[in-house]
Design a protein around this motif. Structure first.
Motif, PDB file in Angstrom:
ATOM      1  N   LEU A 158       4.079   1.637   2.296  1.00 48.27           N
ATOM      2  CA  LEU A 158       5.255   2.389   1.819  1.00 48.27           C
ATOM      3  C   LEU A 158       4.994   3.879   1.923  1.00 48.27           C
ATOM      4  O   LEU A 158       3.978   4.368   1.427  1.00 48.27           O
ATOM      5  CB  LEU A 158       5.519   2.123   0.332  1.00 48.27           C
ATOM      6  CG  LEU A 158       6.055   0.803  -0.154  1.00 48.27           C
ATOM      7  CD1 LEU A 158       6.478   0.952  -1.615  1.00 48.27           C
ATOM      8  CD2 LEU A 158       7.235   0.343   0.672  1.00 48.27           C
ATOM      9  N   ASP A 159       5.901   4.597   2.551  1.00 49.19           N
ATOM     10  CA  ASP A 159       5.776   6.062   2.554  1.00 49.19           C
ATOM     11  C   ASP A 159       7.142   6.683   2.328  1.00 49.19           C
ATOM     12  O   ASP A 159       8.174   6.021   2.469  1.00 49.19           O
ATOM     13  CB  ASP A 159       5.140   6.567   3.845  1.00 49.19           C
ATOM     14  CG  ASP A 159       4.461   7.934   3.645  1.00 49.19           C
ATOM     15  OD1 ASP A 159       4.490   8.477   2.519  1.00 49.19           O
ATOM     16  OD2 ASP A 159       3.902   8.459   4.621  1.00 49.19           O
ATOM     17  N   ILE A 210       0.874  -1.176   0.000  1.00 44.96           N
ATOM     18  CA  ILE A 210       0.000   0.000   0.000  1.00 44.96           C
ATOM     19  C   ILE A 210       0.911   1.225   0.000  1.00 44.96           C
ATOM     20  O   ILE A 210       1.582   1.508   1.000  1.00 44.96           O
ATOM     21  CB  ILE A 210      -0.901   0.046   1.258  1.00 44.96           C
ATOM     22  CG1 ILE A 210      -1.593  -1.296   1.486  1.00 44.96           C
ATOM     23  CG2 ILE A 210      -1.857   1.230   1.184  1.00 44.96           C
ATOM     24  CD1 ILE A 210      -2.954  -1.457   0.942  1.00 44.96           C
ATOM     25  N   ALA A 211       0.933   1.918  -1.123  1.00 43.40           N
ATOM     26  CA  ALA A 211       1.794   3.094  -1.248  1.00 43.40           C
ATOM     27  C   ALA A 211       0.993   4.343  -0.914  1.00 43.40           C
ATOM     28  O   ALA A 211      -0.157   4.500  -1.348  1.00 43.40           O
ATOM     29  CB  ALA A 211       2.329   3.188  -2.668  1.00 43.40           C
ATOM     30  N   ILE A 212       1.593   5.214  -0.136  1.00 41.81           N
ATOM     31  CA  ILE A 212       0.905   6.452   0.244  1.00 41.81           C
ATOM     32  C   ILE A 212       1.290   7.546  -0.755  1.00 41.81           C
ATOM     33  O   ILE A 212       2.477   7.869  -0.916  1.00 41.81           O
ATOM     34  CB  ILE A 212       1.245   6.834   1.691  1.00 41.81           C
ATOM     35  CG1 ILE A 212       0.931   5.617   2.571  1.00 41.81           C
ATOM     36  CG2 ILE A 212       0.463   8.073   2.110  1.00 41.81           C
ATOM     37  CD1 ILE A 212       0.977   5.828   4.019  1.00 41.81           C
ATOM     38  N   LEU A 213       0.263   8.060  -1.409  1.00 44.35           N
ATOM     39  CA  LEU A 213       0.485   9.078  -2.455  1.00 44.35           C
ATOM     40  C   LEU A 213       0.674  10.450  -1.825  1.00 44.35           C
ATOM     41  O   LEU A 213       0.153  10.699  -0.761  1.00 44.35           O
ATOM     42  CB  LEU A 213      -0.742   9.125  -3.385  1.00 44.35           C
ATOM     43  CG  LEU A 213      -1.042   7.829  -4.139  1.00 44.35           C
ATOM     44  CD1 LEU A 213      -2.331   8.014  -4.953  1.00 44.35           C
ATOM     45  CD2 LEU A 213       0.097   7.460  -5.062  1.00 44.35           C
ATOM     46  N   ALA A 214       1.339  11.364  -2.514  1.00 45.04           N
ATOM     47  CA  ALA A 214       2.055  11.157  -3.756  1.00 45.04           C
ATOM     48  C   ALA A 214       3.542  10.992  -3.460  1.00 45.04           C
ATOM     49  O   ALA A 214       4.304  10.601  -4.328  1.00 45.04           O
ATOM     50  CB  ALA A 214       1.858  12.365  -4.669  1.00 45.04           C
ATOM     51  N   SER A 258      -4.433   7.803  -0.598  1.00 51.56           N
ATOM     52  CA  SER A 258      -4.113   9.223  -0.613  1.00 51.56           C
ATOM     53  C   SER A 258      -4.597   9.849   0.683  1.00 51.56           C
ATOM     54  O   SER A 258      -5.767   9.730   1.035  1.00 51.56           O
ATOM     55  CB  SER A 258      -4.809   9.856  -1.825  1.00 51.56           C
ATOM     56  OG  SER A 258      -4.353  11.151  -1.983  1.00 51.56           O
ATOM     57  N   VAL A 259      -3.680  10.464   1.406  1.00 47.21           N
ATOM     58  CA  VAL A 259      -4.050  11.101   2.670  1.00 47.21           C
ATOM     59  C   VAL A 259      -3.499  12.525   2.678  1.00 47.21           C
ATOM     60  O   VAL A 259      -2.528  12.819   1.998  1.00 47.21           O
ATOM     61  CB  VAL A 259      -3.502  10.343   3.905  1.00 47.21           C
ATOM     62  CG1 VAL A 259      -4.059   8.942   3.981  1.00 47.21           C
ATOM     63  CG2 VAL A 259      -1.997  10.310   3.917  1.00 47.21           C
ATOM     64  N   VAL A 260      -4.142  13.379   3.436  1.00 46.06           N
ATOM     65  CA  VAL A 260      -3.660  14.754   3.565  1.00 46.06           C
ATOM     66  C   VAL A 260      -3.432  15.043   5.031  1.00 46.06           C
ATOM     67  O   VAL A 260      -4.279  14.760   5.864  1.00 46.06           O
ATOM     68  CB  VAL A 260      -4.722  15.777   3.073  1.00 46.06           C
ATOM     69  CG1 VAL A 260      -4.103  17.152   2.947  1.00 46.06           C
ATOM     70  CG2 VAL A 260      -5.334  15.346   1.774  1.00 46.06           C
ATOM     71  N   SER A 261      -2.246  15.573   5.333  1.00 44.51           N
ATOM     72  CA  SER A 261      -2.045  15.995   6.713  1.00 44.51           C
ATOM     73  C   SER A 261      -1.322  17.331   6.774  1.00 44.51           C
ATOM     74  O   SER A 261      -1.307  17.967   7.807  1.00 44.51           O
ATOM     75  CB  SER A 261      -1.257  14.947   7.497  1.00 44.51           C
ATOM     76  OG  SER A 261       0.037  14.837   6.969  1.00 44.51           O
TER      77      SER A 261
END
Ligand code: IMP
Ligand code: MG
Length: 182
Positions: free
Chosen positions: A97-98, A38-42, A65-68
Motif C-alpha cells: 500500500l502506498d 505492507i504499508a509504506i510509511l508515512a 519506511s523508505v526515503v526517496s
C-alpha cells in the motif's frame, strides 16, 4: 493550512466512497487467501487505516519506511530502506500500500526487494496515480484515483512533512513550491 491549498481535489465523502469500492474489490480478490499488507510509511498511514477497516478478512500488517524524496518534490531516484530486516512474506500473498504512484522509483524498489523473499504473489494498491511517463515501469493493481501531474497534499500526503493531517486531498499553491526552491 487551508489557505495554502489552491483547490480541493477529493473531499472526505469522495475519498470514503472510493475506499468502499476498493475495499470491496480487495475483499473479493483475497477471499480464502493469506493476505500480508505492507504499508509504506508515512504517506500511506491514513489511507491504510481507513482502507483496512473496510476489509473484513484475516490479514497481517507490516510497515516499511523508505526515503526517496529528501524533502523535495522531485524524486532523487535513489530509494533507501530504513529497516535492515524485511517483513516475513515467504509464500504469502502480499499487498503493498502506498499513497501515490509518481515516478515509480519507490514502488519498483519495494516490489523488487519483497520479491527476493519469495512471496506467493505481490500486488500494489495506491490511493493516487499520476498520469505521466514514469521513470520506472511499475503499475498498480488497485488505484483510488488517477490525477494530473500536480503536487497534492493531505490525507497522509505531505510537502516537507506538513499537511498530512488535512482530511481531504488538495493541490498545493504553486508559489509555496517555488518559495521552497523547488
Ligand atoms: P515515486 O517514487 O516518485 O513514485 O514517489 C513516491 C513517493 O513520493 C510517494 O510515496 C510520496 O511520498 C511522494 N510523492 C510523489 N508525488 C507526490 C505528491 O504529489 N504529493 C506528495 N507526495 C508525493
Ligand atoms: Mg512524502
Amino acid at each position: 493550512m487551508q489557505s495554502d491549498i489552491e483547490r480541493v481535489l477529493f473531499d472526505v465523502p469522495a475519498i470514503h466512497k472510493r475506499l468502499d469500492e476498493m475495499a470491496a474489490q480487495i475483499t473479493t480478490d483475497y477471499r480464502h487467501r493469506e493476505l500480508v499488507v505492507i504499508a509504506i510509511l508515512a504517506g500511506s498511514l491514513i489511507f491504510m487505516s481507513d482502507l483496512l477497516r473496510r476489509i473484513p478478512l484475516p490479514l497481517k500488517l507490516d510497515c516499511l519506511s523508505v526515503v526517496s524524496y529528501h524533502g523535495k518534490t522531485q524524486t532523487s531516484g535513489e530509494v533507501i530502506f530504513k529497516q535492515s530486516t524485511l517483513p516475513d512474506v515467504v509464500s504469502r500473498d502480499v499487498l503493498i500500500l502506498d499513497d501515490i504512484l509518481d515516478s515509480g522509483y519507490t514502488l519498483a524498489a519495494v516490489r523488487e526487494k519483497l520479491e527476493t523473499a519469495k512471496p506467493r504473489s505481490v500486488r500494489v494498491c495506491v490511493l493516487l496515480s499520476k498520469r505521466k511517463q514514469r521513470a520506472r515501469d511499475v503499475g498498480a493493481d488497485y488505484v483510488g484515483f488517477e490525477i494530473d501531474d500536480e503536487f497534492v497534499v493531505g490525507y497522509g500526503l505531505d510537502f516537507m512533512e506538513r499537511y498530512r493531517n488535512l482530511p481531504y486531498l488538495g493541490v498545493l499553491r504553486k508559489e509555496l513550491l517555488e518559495q521552497s526552491g523547488e
